[in-house]
Design an enzyme around this catalytic site. Structure first.
Site, PDB file in Angstrom:
ATOM      1  N   LYS A 284      31.884   8.687  11.747  1.00 26.13           N
ATOM      2  CA  LYS A 284      31.914   7.157  12.320  1.00 26.13           C
ATOM      3  C   LYS A 284      31.486   6.276  11.087  1.00 26.13           C
ATOM      4  O   LYS A 284      31.939   5.195  11.084  1.00 26.13           O
ATOM      5  CB  LYS A 284      30.747   7.245  13.258  1.00 26.13           C
ATOM      6  CG  LYS A 284      30.644   5.648  14.065  1.00 26.13           C
ATOM      7  CD  LYS A 284      31.649   5.150  14.587  1.00 26.13           C
ATOM      8  CE  LYS A 284      31.371   3.679  14.884  1.00 26.13           C
ATOM      9  NZ  LYS A 284      30.423   3.535  16.023  1.00 26.13           N
ATOM     10  N   LEU A 285      30.675   6.669  10.245  1.00 31.06           N
ATOM     11  CA  LEU A 285      30.312   5.856   9.034  1.00 31.06           C
ATOM     12  C   LEU A 285      31.629   5.572   8.243  1.00 31.06           C
ATOM     13  O   LEU A 285      31.659   4.469   7.582  1.00 31.06           O
ATOM     14  CB  LEU A 285      28.947   6.230   8.352  1.00 31.06           C
ATOM     15  CG  LEU A 285      27.785   6.040   9.255  1.00 31.06           C
ATOM     16  CD1 LEU A 285      26.788   6.655   8.181  1.00 31.06           C
ATOM     17  CD2 LEU A 285      27.443   4.681   9.389  1.00 31.06           C
TER      18      LEU A 285
END
Length: 296
Positions: A172-173
């Site tokens: 996600k990052l």
């Protein structure tokens, strides 16, 4: 149908809870400010006084929270944390954008109480949450994921198992970092085009016909050109995520492009744009000069 708790009723959590209610699930909700829960209560949700109260009797507890600090409080506070109210049969689904280190620590805490944790951050914004088109980036045990699929299927159209706990956070990052780099790149290009006296919309339309144009770029460019900065993904949240990415990278020289993009969002924050959509950073480059005026 399942008994599901949703912790955190911001822009995403409230929409996820509404989707679950519409799908026929029994939904209990909690939010730090109870006023945000009223529209969901009107739809049939039960409002709980604390995360601990909300999680009692739940089969699944979903959290959609701001950051590591809030996640730690909501799950592990000794007096009102959700984990204290969960039974060994409950599955915790953490959908917030967090660091991989915190997710691994949370998983260890839950394992001590024989509660299963599935890491399930999402890609997508308010429209995707409204329409059940979120993309899940899963970290955790494959068997736990299979148990959660019916719940996640009511909220998302894509489920990608990335690996063990912590890998979902990294995915996600990384996704948000790439998105933010595209935002800052387009903002700089639009600024350059306008200062040069070019028709930015025509130039970008031509670029959209080439292989370098990413699917998300049309949305980003259109909001920048229209100066439509109603928050979908606010500057303050993507700036937070960039900070997490750089912590994962270790030192800025190992991620110089990410560090530079982070600096753009920090500058926008300093100019009071934190609550506006991430694409509002274009103002940093379009308000600087009149057409044809260069730095001295």
């Amino acid at each position: 149908m399942s008994n599901i708790t949703v912790l955190g009723l911001g822009a995403m959590g409230s929409r996820m809870a509404a989707r679950l209610i519409a799908a026929g699930h029994k939904v209990t909700v909690w939010n730090r400010t109870g006023r945000a829960a009223q529209p969901l209560v009107d739809l049939g949700a039960t409002l709980a006084a604390s995360p601990r109260d909300a999680s009692q009797g739940a089969e699944f507890v979903i959290a959609m929270l701001r950051d590591d600090e809030v996640s730690r409080f909501v799950w592990l506070d000794p007096e009102c944390g959700a984990l204290a109210g969960m039974s060994p049969d409950t599955v915790a689904i953490e959908s917030s954008t967090l660091t991989s280190g915190w997710i691994q620590m949370l998983g260890a805490q839950m394992q001590h109480q024989r509660v299963s944790l599935l890491e399930a951050p999402v890609s997508g914004s308010r429209l995707q949450a409204d329409t059940g088109q979120l993309t899940y980036l899963i970290g955790g045990d494959a068997q736990v994921l299979e148990r959660c699929r019916p719940v996640l299927g009511a909220l998302g159209s894509g489920i990608h198992h990335t690996g063990a706990l912590g890998h979902g956070a990294l995915t996600k990052l990384a996704t948000n970092a790439l998105l933010g780099i595209q935002v800052t790149g387009l903002a700089e290009i639009i600024g350059m085009l306008k200062r040069s006296g070019a028709d930015a919309s025509h130039v970008l339309a031509a670029m959209a016909g080439t292989s370098v144009w990413a699917p998300v770029a049309t949305y980003l460019a259109n909001t920048m050109l229209a100066e439509n900065f109603a928050p979908q993904f606010p500057v303050e949240l993507i700036e937070k995520d960039f900070g997490y990415v750089l912590n994962e990278a270790g030192i800025s020289r190992d991620a110089p492009t990410i560090a530079a993009a982070h600096g753009v969002f920090q500058q926008a924050m300093a100019q009071g744009q934190g609550a506006e959509n991430m694409t509002s950073v274009v103002r940093l480059f379009t308000a600087r000069h009149a057409p044809g005026e260069a730095d001295s």
